[in-house]
Design a protein around this motif. Structure first.
Motif, mmCIF file in Angstrom:
data_model
loop_
_atom_site.group_PDB
_atom_site.id
_atom_site.type_symbol
_atom_site.label_atom_id
_atom_site.label_comp_id
_atom_site.label_asym_id
_atom_site.label_seq_id
_atom_site.Cartn_x
_atom_site.Cartn_y
_atom_site.Cartn_z
ATOM 1 N N ARG A 80 34.129 -1.933 -0.939
ATOM 2 C CA ARG A 80 32.702 -1.998 -1.223
ATOM 3 C C ARG A 80 32.393 -1.125 -2.434
ATOM 4 N NH1 ARG A 80 33.474 -5.677 1.509
ATOM 5 N NH2 ARG A 80 32.555 -6.218 3.535
ATOM 6 N N HIS A 81 31.538 -1.630 -3.317
ATOM 7 C CA HIS A 81 31.138 -0.893 -4.512
ATOM 8 C C HIS A 81 29.773 -0.239 -4.303
ATOM 9 C CE1 HIS A 81 34.196 -3.533 -6.294
ATOM 10 N NE2 HIS A 81 34.266 -2.648 -7.281
ATOM 11 N N VAL A 82 29.637 0.955 -4.844
ATOM 12 C CA VAL A 82 28.343 1.630 -4.915
ATOM 13 C C VAL A 82 28.064 1.916 -6.386
ATOM 14 C CG1 VAL A 82 26.970 3.621 -4.218
ATOM 15 C CG2 VAL A 82 28.675 2.671 -2.643
ATOM 16 N N PHE A 83 26.907 1.464 -6.859
ATOM 17 C CA PHE A 83 26.531 1.661 -8.253
ATOM 18 C C PHE A 83 25.380 2.649 -8.351
ATOM 19 C CE2 PHE A 83 28.454 -2.576 -8.140
ATOM 20 C CZ PHE A 83 29.408 -2.430 -9.125
ATOM 21 N N VAL A 84 25.398 3.432 -9.416
ATOM 22 C CA VAL A 84 24.399 4.465 -9.656
ATOM 23 C C VAL A 84 23.584 4.065 -10.881
ATOM 24 C CG1 VAL A 84 24.013 6.933 -10.021
ATOM 25 C CG2 VAL A 84 26.075 6.155 -8.818
ATOM 26 N N PHE A 85 22.263 4.242 -10.793
ATOM 27 C CA PHE A 85 21.429 3.925 -11.958
ATOM 28 C C PHE A 85 20.219 4.855 -11.995
ATOM 29 C CE2 PHE A 85 19.868 1.184 -8.520
ATOM 30 C CZ PHE A 85 18.485 1.270 -8.620
ATOM 31 N N THR A 86 19.622 4.940 -13.164
ATOM 32 C CA THR A 86 18.393 5.709 -13.350
ATOM 33 C C THR A 86 17.263 4.759 -13.706
ATOM 34 O OG1 THR A 86 18.839 6.073 -15.710
ATOM 35 C CG2 THR A 86 19.662 7.727 -14.158
ATOM 36 N N CYS A 87 16.042 5.194 -13.426
ATOM 37 C CA CYS A 87 14.861 4.385 -13.719
ATOM 38 C C CYS A 87 13.812 5.274 -14.372
ATOM 39 C CB CYS A 87 14.302 3.763 -12.441
ATOM 40 S SG CYS A 87 12.812 2.769 -12.711
ATOM 41 N N PRO A 88 13.324 4.918 -15.558
ATOM 42 C CA PRO A 88 12.364 5.777 -16.253
ATOM 43 C C PRO A 88 10.976 5.764 -15.625
ATOM 44 C CG PRO A 88 12.704 3.760 -17.489
ATOM 45 C CD PRO A 88 13.704 3.752 -16.376
ATOM 46 N N GLU A 89 10.643 4.739 -14.859
ATOM 47 C CA GLU A 89 9.329 4.645 -14.227
ATOM 48 C C GLU A 89 9.380 5.176 -12.800
ATOM 49 O OE1 GLU A 89 7.170 0.964 -14.725
ATOM 50 O OE2 GLU A 89 8.578 0.331 -16.291
ATOM 51 N N SER A 90 8.239 5.605 -12.303
ATOM 52 C CA SER A 90 8.166 6.203 -10.981
ATOM 53 C C SER A 90 8.254 5.151 -9.881
ATOM 54 C CB SER A 90 6.852 6.976 -10.823
ATOM 55 O OG SER A 90 6.717 7.461 -9.499
ATOM 56 N N THR A 91 9.083 5.434 -8.891
ATOM 57 C CA THR A 91 9.131 4.655 -7.652
ATOM 58 C C THR A 91 9.041 5.665 -6.509
ATOM 59 O OG1 THR A 91 11.544 4.689 -7.772
ATOM 60 C CG2 THR A 91 10.441 2.732 -8.611
ATOM 61 N N ALA A 92 7.864 6.279 -6.413
ATOM 62 C CA ALA A 92 7.682 7.433 -5.548
ATOM 63 C C ALA A 92 7.930 7.099 -4.085
ATOM 64 C CB ALA A 92 6.269 7.989 -5.722
ATOM 65 N N ASN A 93 8.546 8.060 -3.381
ATOM 66 C CA ASN A 93 8.725 7.997 -1.928
ATOM 67 C C ASN A 93 9.548 6.792 -1.479
ATOM 68 O OD1 ASN A 93 7.005 10.317 -1.582
ATOM 69 N ND2 ASN A 93 5.257 8.958 -1.877
ATOM 70 N N SER A 94 10.484 6.377 -2.298
ATOM 71 C CA SER A 94 11.275 5.210 -1.928
ATOM 72 C C SER A 94 12.139 5.503 -0.710
ATOM 73 C CB SER A 94 12.178 4.779 -3.088
ATOM 74 O OG SER A 94 13.029 3.716 -2.693
ATOM 75 N N PRO A 95 12.106 4.625 0.292
ATOM 76 C CA PRO A 95 13.080 4.703 1.374
ATOM 77 C C PRO A 95 14.369 4.019 0.940
ATOM 78 C CG PRO A 95 11.611 2.856 1.748
ATOM 79 C CD PRO A 95 11.174 3.502 0.445
ATOM 80 N N ALA A 107 0.821 -1.208 0.000
ATOM 81 C CA ALA A 107 0.000 0.000 0.000
ATOM 82 C C ALA A 107 0.857 1.261 0.000
ATOM 83 C CB ALA A 107 -0.923 -0.010 1.223
ATOM 84 N N ARG A 108 1.971 1.211 0.709
ATOM 85 C CA ARG A 108 2.867 2.374 0.755
ATOM 86 C C ARG A 108 3.717 2.497 -0.506
ATOM 87 N NH1 ARG A 108 4.495 4.825 5.705
ATOM 88 N NH2 ARG A 108 3.398 4.061 7.550
ATOM 89 N N PHE A 109 4.178 1.349 -1.002
ATOM 90 C CA PHE A 109 5.110 1.330 -2.127
ATOM 91 C C PHE A 109 4.593 0.351 -3.179
ATOM 92 C CE2 PHE A 109 7.508 1.655 1.949
ATOM 93 C CZ PHE A 109 7.759 3.026 1.894
ATOM 94 N N PRO A 110 3.589 0.764 -3.950
ATOM 95 C CA PRO A 110 2.941 -0.157 -4.896
ATOM 96 C C PRO A 110 3.843 -0.643 -6.017
ATOM 97 C CG PRO A 110 2.135 2.103 -5.177
ATOM 98 C CD PRO A 110 2.937 2.078 -3.926
ATOM 99 N N TRP A 111 4.997 -0.050 -6.171
ATOM 100 C CA TRP A 111 5.946 -0.452 -7.214
ATOM 101 C C TRP A 111 6.841 -1.613 -6.768
ATOM 102 C CZ3 TRP A 111 10.271 0.500 -4.409
ATOM 103 C CH2 TRP A 111 10.233 1.549 -3.495
ATOM 104 N N MET A 112 6.678 -2.080 -5.508
ATOM 105 C CA MET A 112 7.546 -3.115 -4.972
ATOM 106 C C MET A 112 6.855 -4.478 -4.966
ATOM 107 S SD MET A 112 9.470 -3.310 -1.245
ATOM 108 C CE MET A 112 10.026 -1.615 -1.432
ATOM 109 N N ARG A 113 7.587 -5.522 -5.343
ATOM 110 C CA ARG A 113 7.082 -6.886 -5.252
ATOM 111 C C ARG A 113 7.152 -7.352 -3.804
ATOM 112 N NH1 ARG A 113 10.344 -12.046 -6.148
ATOM 113 N NH2 ARG A 113 8.774 -13.657 -5.771
ATOM 114 N N VAL A 114 6.037 -7.900 -3.283
ATOM 115 C CA VAL A 114 5.975 -8.277 -1.872
ATOM 116 C C VAL A 114 5.507 -9.714 -1.655
ATOM 117 C CG1 VAL A 114 5.528 -5.874 -1.175
ATOM 118 C CG2 VAL A 114 3.605 -7.431 -1.563
#
Length: 392
Positions: A236-251, A136-143
């Motif tokens: 430790r590696h940190v990778f950066v990426f972009t996403c064309p679709e909305s993942t609003a309010n991601s923690p 409900a909070r993050f509808p873009w996430m598989r749960v």
């Protein structure tokens, strides 16, 4: 060459050393001299600038929760601590976006519930959330594979690490701390005590007390004092990426696999630490391995967030954890065989967020001989292992 004399020499000018210097110099009970020695004045290769720059209360150890509760209060009220002559410190862009830790097994669920009880007892603002509540909070996430989540409602998020470092340094300098560009190559001893620091330039600095805040190189500094410190540099590696679709309010999301991701402006960053038994050699280089993103990170990201199937790689960097190989927690306080060498090492990826409380605590230890505000004695050298279940 003229020899300098200082009451305290702090080896390592990253955020831990900078915080200790600040709290020492700012304490009205302190009237001594302090020098911070740093090998890289740009700090571009240090752990502070290369951190994922986040803070959380979701630990399983009460002391770690308390450390971060003070940390978030410090960051929220930074101007009260680090303003100089009425001028506020650099803006650290604190964003309390929260952490969401996910569990997909009965064992993982038990850990979240047990940890939540500890966090609640300490006053942390963490909620347990069901898969339906997550959806409900993050509808873009598989749960559908999840059993439970733990979500920070406040007090958790991310910020600008380099700006915090500069704020500490600027304030410390205004209070008389001397910053020295140099690499420590030797420590002079008389019996059990450290009496001086030798730099690669040949200069020596005599001192009454030395603080080892050398991060990934802290075991090398300890060895100069004849001490075996169980802290090693781990890349430790940190990778950066972009996403064309909305993942609003991601923690900041920590997947059951151990992979984390969080927003960074209009992009995302992600990373994962090796599991027990996987290769994790000592390492001081900063070479990037982009194959890790394609082979390890991306499949996990796409499995958890369907929109991440179409992400675009946008960059990467590598940094170092100063890994305490005994229990992945900080080692704080004097070494029993070198009573005037204070250790502030082995944070295992938590140093940035723990720097305010650790800086305050080590300063109290130096000035008063004991912790005054938050008892950190559980992290003394040679202790029984402190098992922290939430090392990310």
């Amino acid at each position: 060459m003229t020899q300098r004399q200082m009451d305290v020499v702090i080896i390592g000018g990253g955020v831990i050393g900078a915080s200790i210097a600040h709290f020492l110099a700012a304490d009205p009970d302190w009237s001594g001299s302090v020098a911070v020695v740093e090998r890289d004045p740009t700090f571009q290769d240090g752990s502070t600038a290369r951190s994922a720059a986040s803070i959380r209360q979701q630990f399983s150890t009460p002391e770690n929760v308390r450390i971060s509760l003070y940390g978030i209060d410090f960051l929220r009220n930074l101007s009260d601590h680090l303003s100089v002559d009425g001028e506020p410190p650099p803006d650290i862009s604190l964003h309390e976006g929260g952490y969401l830790l996910l569990a997909a097994t009965p064992e993982g669920e038990t850990v979240l519930r047990d940890n939540h009880a500890i966090q609640q007892a300490e006053g942390a603002d963490i909620a347990l959330v069901t898969p339906d509540e997550i959806a409900a909070r993050f509808p873009w996430m598989r749960v559908d594979d999840l059993r439970l989540g733990a979500l920070g409602l406040s007090g958790e998020g991310w910020f600008d690490a380099f700006s915090l470092l500069q704020g500490f340094r600027r304030k410390a300098k205004s209070n008389g701390v001397e910053h020295i560009h140099g690499e420590v190559v030797g420590l002079t001893r008389e019996g059990e005590r450290i009496t001086g620091v030798t730099l690669a330039s040949g200069e020596t600095i005599s001192c009454g007390l030395v603080v080892n805040a050398a991060g990934p190189r802290s075991h090398l500094v300890a060895a100069m004092a004849g001490v075996d410190l169980p802290v090693r540099p781990r890349k430790r590696h940190v990778f950066v990426f972009t996403c064309p679709e909305s993942t609003a309010n991601s923690p900041l999301v920590t997947d059951p696999s151990g992979l984390y991701f969080r927003p960074e402006g209009d992009r995302f960053i992600c990373g994962i630490s090796p599991k027990d038994g996987e290769s994790d050699p000592d390492c001081l280089d900063l070479l990037e391995d982009h194959s890790l993103f394609e082979e390890v990170h991306w499949p996990i990201l796409a499995e958890r967030v369907p929109a991440f199937e179409s992400i675009r790689f946008a960059g990467a960097w590598a940094g170092h954890y100063s890994m305490n190989t005994v229990d992945a927690n900080a080692i704080l306080g004097p070494h029993p065989e070198r009573p005037n060498m204070i250790l502030a090492n082995g944070f295992s990826g938590h140093g940035l967020q723990q720097s305010p409380a650790v800086g305050r605590g080590i300063a109290e230890l130096i000035i008063h001989g004991t912790y005054k505000t938050l008892d950190l004695s559980r992290f003394a050298f040679g202790r029984e292992p402190v098992i922290e279940k939430n090392v990310i």
